[in-house]
Design an enzyme around this catalytic site. Structure first.
Site, PDB file in Angstrom:
ATOM      1  N   CYS A   1       0.807  -1.230   0.000  1.00  0.00           N
ATOM      2  CA  CYS A   1       0.000   0.000   0.000  1.00  0.00           C
ATOM      3  C   CYS A   1       0.834   1.272   0.000  1.00  0.00           C
ATOM      4  O   CYS A   1       0.283   2.368  -0.037  1.00  0.00           O
ATOM      5  CB  CYS A   1      -0.947  -0.015   1.190  1.00  0.00           C
ATOM      6  SG  CYS A   1      -1.966  -1.508   1.237  1.00  0.00           S
TER       7      CYS A   1
ATOM      8  N   HIS B   1      -2.998   7.926   6.164  1.00  0.00           N
ATOM      9  CA  HIS B   1      -3.166   6.590   5.594  1.00  0.00           C
ATOM     10  C   HIS B   1      -4.525   6.049   6.018  1.00  0.00           C
ATOM     11  O   HIS B   1      -5.238   5.487   5.189  1.00  0.00           O
ATOM     12  CB  HIS B   1      -2.033   5.679   6.066  1.00  0.00           C
ATOM     13  CG  HIS B   1      -2.051   4.320   5.455  1.00  0.00           C
ATOM     14  ND1 HIS B   1      -1.990   4.125   4.093  1.00  0.00           N
ATOM     15  CD2 HIS B   1      -2.121   3.075   6.009  1.00  0.00           C
ATOM     16  CE1 HIS B   1      -2.018   2.829   3.829  1.00  0.00           C
ATOM     17  NE2 HIS B   1      -2.106   2.169   4.977  1.00  0.00           N
TER      18      HIS B   1
ATOM     19  N   GLU C   1      -0.905   5.132  13.553  1.00  0.00           N
ATOM     20  CA  GLU C   1      -0.632   6.364  12.802  1.00  0.00           C
ATOM     21  C   GLU C   1      -0.871   7.590  13.680  1.00  0.00           C
ATOM     22  O   GLU C   1      -0.114   8.567  13.611  1.00  0.00           O
ATOM     23  CB  GLU C   1      -1.497   6.435  11.545  1.00  0.00           C
ATOM     24  CG  GLU C   1      -1.163   7.646  10.674  1.00  0.00           C
ATOM     25  CD  GLU C   1      -1.897   7.658   9.352  1.00  0.00           C
ATOM     26  OE1 GLU C   1      -1.544   8.491   8.487  1.00  0.00           O
ATOM     27  OE2 GLU C   1      -2.834   6.841   9.159  1.00  0.00           O
TER      28      GLU C   1
ATOM     29  N   HIS D   1      -9.968   1.435   0.238  1.00  0.00           N
ATOM     30  CA  HIS D   1      -8.513   1.318   0.186  1.00  0.00           C
ATOM     31  C   HIS D   1      -8.084   0.782  -1.179  1.00  0.00           C
ATOM     32  O   HIS D   1      -8.330  -0.376  -1.515  1.00  0.00           O
ATOM     33  CB  HIS D   1      -8.049   0.396   1.302  1.00  0.00           C
ATOM     34  CG  HIS D   1      -6.572   0.436   1.560  1.00  0.00           C
ATOM     35  ND1 HIS D   1      -5.685   1.103   0.741  1.00  0.00           N
ATOM     36  CD2 HIS D   1      -5.812  -0.127   2.545  1.00  0.00           C
ATOM     37  CE1 HIS D   1      -4.466   0.959   1.204  1.00  0.00           C
ATOM     38  NE2 HIS D   1      -4.518   0.224   2.304  1.00  0.00           N
TER      39      HIS D   1
END
Length: 418
Positions: A165, A305, A316, A342
């Protein structure tokens, strides 16, 4: 060593569940619309998950013709379409530049999964002699970057990045560095992914990585929310044209934003789970700031993200607190995955485009479905409603399986002689 060259964004193209034009994509994103819904690419009745962020009404034959469409896996089709849009948006004429000064770097986490599954079925049913001769050229991860370079005859740097990703963010970062160092003048870069397949959906579901909110798919992607239960699998592409400032200004190009910094790191701890304290993510963000020579309080907005997973969103958040210190309470943050799902290896490209549009339009997209912030997720995530606010510098984060971390910083462009 000479002075580093400035690098600017002059063209952008998207293929997403929220549309394949910049205007439609951006207006839908800022309106807080969800592109997530029931999947129709194949029968999902036997799967744990029945929804995702599918690109609507995709017709490759109408876009490319029968022959070209047949030679491109779905992920490469998305990459080509987004690249064509980015080139058109930029107004560049590649025939005016030496071909060796223009290159391509396009990332993908998985590559041609559709072609792999199709040909595997043919082999099982009809034997190996019936496997298509186009199988390998279609499924290889570098098919997108290779095909895009062929379309315009670009003979400069050409690579493909596969860091899950983080793929698109790493691709853009590498392209930025090539131009900055004088090894290229123009780069087509970003990411593409088409993993909504039997193996893609089934594999991620078996990992328990996906949300199972089948009864309410538009509310399934809920980054930083207390009730988040996994990410939503999506597909598409986000491609941009980067140029050195001198070339862009010489041709009178419109400039969306300037690329200021790039940082990358590895967690070095687990193949799928993030470092719980976000130490690898924090390292990437710090390296990005150092590369840009920007202090933490010089960042106004972060496109996070923010995948809607329990561990990832908290890690995060902890990383942002570590990097930005007391400034973190003044940061505005959102996750556009709440609307898009995503896009895996394409996510960093689409999200940097959203970041550039935030600077260009003075609007920050919201994090939708954020009703009750989860424990430890206590920052300003721009819940549910977009904000009209002028920002100068924006960071975009991308973190991938394998422990890959990448951060990019862009800023409002101001000419050196202004």
């Amino acid at each position: 060593m000479g002075k580093s060259r400035r690098v600017v964004i002059t063209g952008m193209g998207v293929v997403t569940a929220l549309g394949d034009t910049l205007d439609r994509f951006w207006s839908s994103l800022c309106a807080g619309q969800s592109g997530v819904g029931p999947l129709s690419l194949f029968d999902t009745s036997e799967f744990k998950v029945h929804f995702g962020g599918q690109v609507p009404d995709w017709d490759p034959v109408a876009r490319f013709g029968v022959k070209e469409a047949r030679h491109l896996d779905r992920f490469a089709q998305f990459a080509m379409a987004a690249s064509m849009s980015a080139v058109e948006d930029s107004g560049i004429d590649f025939e005016r530049y030496p071909s060796h000064t223009c290159g391509v770097i396009i990332g993908s986490g998985i590559g041609g999964l559709t072609e792999f599954e199709t040909q595997h079925s043919i082999m099982r049913e009809k034997g190996p002699s019936r496997i298509s001769p186009f199988t390998i050229p279609k499924l290889m991860v570098n098919a997108a970057s290779g095909q895009v370079s062929i379309r315009w005859g670009l003979c400069g740097p050409n690579t493909a990045i596969a860091t899950a990703c983080a793929s698109a963010a790493n691709a853009i970062g590498d392209a930025f560095k090539l131009i900055q160092a004088g090894l290229a003048d123009v780069m087509i870069t970003g990411g593409s992914e088409a993993a909504i397949t039997h193996m893609g959906l089934g594999g991620f579901a078996s990992m328990r990585a996906l949300s199972t909110r089948n009864e309410d798919p538009t509310r399934a992607s809920r980054p930083f929310d207390r009730d988040r239960d996994g990410f939503v699998l999506s597909e598409g592409a986000g491609i941009m044209l980067l140029e050195c400032e001198e070339v862009a200004r010489a041709r009178g190009a419109r400039i969306y934003a300037e690329v200021l910094g790039y940082g990358m790191s590895a967690d070095g701890s687990h193949i799928t789970a993030p470092d719980e304290q976000g130490r690898g993510a924090a390292r990437a963000m710090n390296l990005c700031l150092n590369d840009a020579r920007v202090s933490p309080d010089g960042v106004d907005y972060i496109n996070a993200h923010g995948t809607s997973t329990g561990l990832g969103d908290l890690a995060e958040t902890r990383a942002m607190k570590s990097v930005f210190g007391s400034h973190v309470d003044r940061l505005q943050i959102s996750s556009t995955k709440s609307e898009l799902g995503h896009l895996l290896g394409a996510s960093g490209g689409v999200e940097l485009i959203a970041s550039a549009l935030a600077i260009h339009t003075d609007v920050l997209p919201p994090t939708i479905n954020l009703d009750n912030p989860g424990e430890g997720c206590d920052l300003d995530y721009i819940p549910n409603v977009a904000r009209e606010v002028k920002v100068e510098r924006v960071m975009s984060n991308s973190f991938g399986f394998g422990g890959h971390n990448a951060s990019l910083l862009i800023g409002r462009y101001r000419p050196s002689d202004a």
